[in-house]
Design a protein around this motif. Sequence first.
Motif, PDB file in Angstrom:
ATOM      1  N   GLN A 176      -8.253  45.806  96.784  1.00 51.14           N
ATOM      2  CA  GLN A 176      -7.336  45.796  97.922  1.00 51.14           C
ATOM      3  C   GLN A 176      -7.889  46.610  99.093  1.00 51.14           C
ATOM      4  O   GLN A 176      -7.649  46.274 100.249  1.00 51.14           O
ATOM      5  N   ALA A 177      -8.657  47.648  98.812  1.00 53.38           N
ATOM      6  CA  ALA A 177      -9.257  48.433  99.891  1.00 53.38           C
ATOM      7  C   ALA A 177     -10.262  47.587 100.680  1.00 53.38           C
ATOM      8  O   ALA A 177     -10.318  47.671 101.915  1.00 53.38           O
ATOM      9  N   HIS A 178     -11.019  46.751  99.991  1.00 56.10           N
ATOM     10  CA  HIS A 178     -11.965  45.846 100.651  1.00 56.10           C
ATOM     11  C   HIS A 178     -11.205  44.866 101.543  1.00 56.10           C
ATOM     12  O   HIS A 178     -11.603  44.596 102.683  1.00 56.10           O
ATOM     13  N   LEU A 179     -10.088  44.338 101.033  1.00 53.27           N
ATOM     14  CA  LEU A 179      -9.237  43.450 101.817  1.00 53.27           C
ATOM     15  C   LEU A 179      -8.720  44.170 103.060  1.00 53.27           C
ATOM     16  O   LEU A 179      -8.786  43.634 104.172  1.00 53.27           O
ATOM     17  N   SER A 180      -8.212  45.381 102.890  1.00 54.28           N
ATOM     18  CA  SER A 180      -7.653  46.138 104.011  1.00 54.28           C
ATOM     19  C   SER A 180      -8.704  46.399 105.090  1.00 54.28           C
ATOM     20  O   SER A 180      -8.434  46.263 106.285  1.00 54.28           O
ATOM     21  N   LYS A 181      -9.890  46.756 104.663  1.00 48.66           N
ATOM     22  CA  LYS A 181     -10.974  47.026 105.608  1.00 48.66           C
ATOM     23  C   LYS A 181     -11.366  45.750 106.366  1.00 48.66           C
ATOM     24  O   LYS A 181     -11.552  45.770 107.585  1.00 48.66           O
ATOM     25  N   ALA A 182     -11.481  44.635 105.646  1.00 39.48           N
ATOM     26  CA  ALA A 182     -11.831  43.360 106.278  1.00 39.48           C
ATOM     27  C   ALA A 182     -10.746  42.917 107.252  1.00 39.48           C
ATOM     28  O   ALA A 182     -11.036  42.428 108.347  1.00 39.48           O
TER      29      ALA A 182
ATOM     30  N   ALA B 240       6.279  43.222 118.899  1.00 43.72           N
ATOM     31  CA  ALA B 240       6.209  41.769 119.030  1.00 43.72           C
ATOM     32  C   ALA B 240       4.843  41.256 118.624  1.00 43.72           C
ATOM     33  O   ALA B 240       4.723  40.203 118.001  1.00 43.72           O
ATOM     34  N   GLY B 241       3.790  42.011 118.936  1.00 42.29           N
ATOM     35  CA  GLY B 241       2.435  41.615 118.569  1.00 42.29           C
ATOM     36  C   GLY B 241       2.238  41.584 117.063  1.00 42.29           C
ATOM     37  O   GLY B 241       1.588  40.700 116.530  1.00 42.29           O
ATOM     38  N   GLN B 242       2.817  42.555 116.351  1.00 45.15           N
ATOM     39  CA  GLN B 242       2.692  42.594 114.897  1.00 45.15           C
ATOM     40  C   GLN B 242       3.435  41.429 114.259  1.00 45.15           C
ATOM     41  O   GLN B 242       2.937  40.797 113.341  1.00 45.15           O
TER      42      GLN B 242
ATOM     43  N   GLY C 271      -8.111  43.836 113.944  1.00 44.58           N
ATOM     44  CA  GLY C 271      -7.867  45.011 114.776  1.00 44.58           C
ATOM     45  C   GLY C 271      -6.621  45.807 114.447  1.00 44.58           C
ATOM     46  O   GLY C 271      -6.294  46.751 115.153  1.00 44.58           O
ATOM     47  N   LEU C 272      -5.917  45.420 113.410  1.00 39.75           N
ATOM     48  CA  LEU C 272      -4.722  46.138 112.971  1.00 39.75           C
ATOM     49  C   LEU C 272      -4.843  46.443 111.492  1.00 39.75           C
ATOM     50  O   LEU C 272      -5.431  45.660 110.751  1.00 39.75           O
ATOM     51  N   PRO C 273      -4.261  47.548 111.054  1.00 39.15           N
ATOM     52  CA  PRO C 273      -4.264  47.786 109.609  1.00 39.15           C
ATOM     53  C   PRO C 273      -3.358  46.765 108.918  1.00 39.15           C
ATOM     54  O   PRO C 273      -2.369  46.304 109.489  1.00 39.15           O
ATOM     55  N   LEU C 274      -3.721  46.414 107.723  1.00 42.15           N
ATOM     56  CA  LEU C 274      -2.936  45.457 106.945  1.00 42.15           C
ATOM     57  C   LEU C 274      -1.483  45.902 106.821  1.00 42.15           C
ATOM     58  O   LEU C 274      -0.559  45.095 106.903  1.00 42.15           O
ATOM     59  N   SER C 275      -1.282  47.202 106.676  1.00 44.62           N
ATOM     60  CA  SER C 275       0.078  47.724 106.520  1.00 44.62           C
ATOM     61  C   SER C 275       0.938  47.511 107.763  1.00 44.62           C
ATOM     62  O   SER C 275       2.158  47.549 107.686  1.00 44.62           O
ATOM     63  N   ALA C 276       0.326  47.271 108.912  1.00 44.68           N
ATOM     64  CA  ALA C 276       1.089  47.057 110.143  1.00 44.68           C
ATOM     65  C   ALA C 276       1.787  45.700 110.162  1.00 44.68           C
ATOM     66  O   ALA C 276       2.772  45.523 110.866  1.00 44.68           O
ATOM     67  N   VAL C 277       1.268  44.745 109.387  1.00 45.42           N
ATOM     68  CA  VAL C 277       1.868  43.411 109.407  1.00 45.42           C
ATOM     69  C   VAL C 277       2.350  42.946 108.050  1.00 45.42           C
ATOM     70  O   VAL C 277       2.965  41.906 107.933  1.00 45.42           O
ATOM     71  N   TYR C 278       2.057  43.699 107.019  1.00 45.54           N
ATOM     72  CA  TYR C 278       2.432  43.258 105.674  1.00 45.54           C
ATOM     73  C   TYR C 278       2.870  44.421 104.807  1.00 45.54           C
ATOM     74  O   TYR C 278       2.284  45.492 104.827  1.00 45.54           O
ATOM     75  N   ASN C 279       3.886  44.184 104.068  1.00 47.67           N
ATOM     76  CA  ASN C 279       4.188  44.974 102.870  1.00 47.67           C
ATOM     77  C   ASN C 279       4.893  44.021 101.920  1.00 47.67           C
ATOM     78  O   ASN C 279       5.390  42.987 102.320  1.00 47.67           O
ATOM     79  N   SER C 280       4.934  44.322 100.683  1.00 49.61           N
ATOM     80  CA  SER C 280       5.452  43.375  99.696  1.00 49.61           C
ATOM     81  C   SER C 280       6.904  42.999  99.982  1.00 49.61           C
ATOM     82  O   SER C 280       7.307  41.880  99.742  1.00 49.61           O
ATOM     83  N   ARG C 281       7.671  43.910 100.514  1.00 50.90           N
ATOM     84  CA  ARG C 281       9.073  43.592 100.811  1.00 50.90           C
ATOM     85  C   ARG C 281       9.189  42.593 101.951  1.00 50.90           C
ATOM     86  O   ARG C 281      10.062  41.745 101.955  1.00 50.90           O
TER      87      ARG C 281
END
Length: 139
Positions: free
Chosen positions: A113-119, A8-10, A125-135
């Motif tokens: 994109q790595a700079h974006l992911s790190k920021a 739910a948080g994601q 506090g969450l990895p970008l992949s936890a809330v986003y993917n292109s699909r």
Amino acid sequence: MYGEKRSAGQVDLFNQLQLAATQKMLPQTDDERIQICLDYFQEEPGNYQKMIQVLKSKVHLSESRLSHLFKDKVGLSLKKYLVWTRLKKTFHLVLTENCTMSEAALRSGFYDQAHLSKAFKKMLGLPLSAVYNSRTIQV
């Protein structure tokens, strides 16, 4: 990530990012100098050092005083607000212009994109992949 269940948080974080990326509302303050700074962030602020130089000349404050005043009024440092602005712009481009995440990251001022992911991870506090993917965005 596709097909996996999100917490739910994601889902809530993704919805908040989506809302922030598509709205044009700016924080408001009673301090005219800080409002000038907030308005400037809507332009192309460029890198941090250039942004500081421009803002110092616009509001006639030292870097130190400007930084303290901005954090007091907005709740974030200038540097963190710059990152937040770039994150919002990235998601805005993905959502409204059908850009890839990499292209949107570059257009928003991230090096790659790595700079974006790190920021993203550092800011939220969450990895970008936890809330986003292109699909997810495309659906």
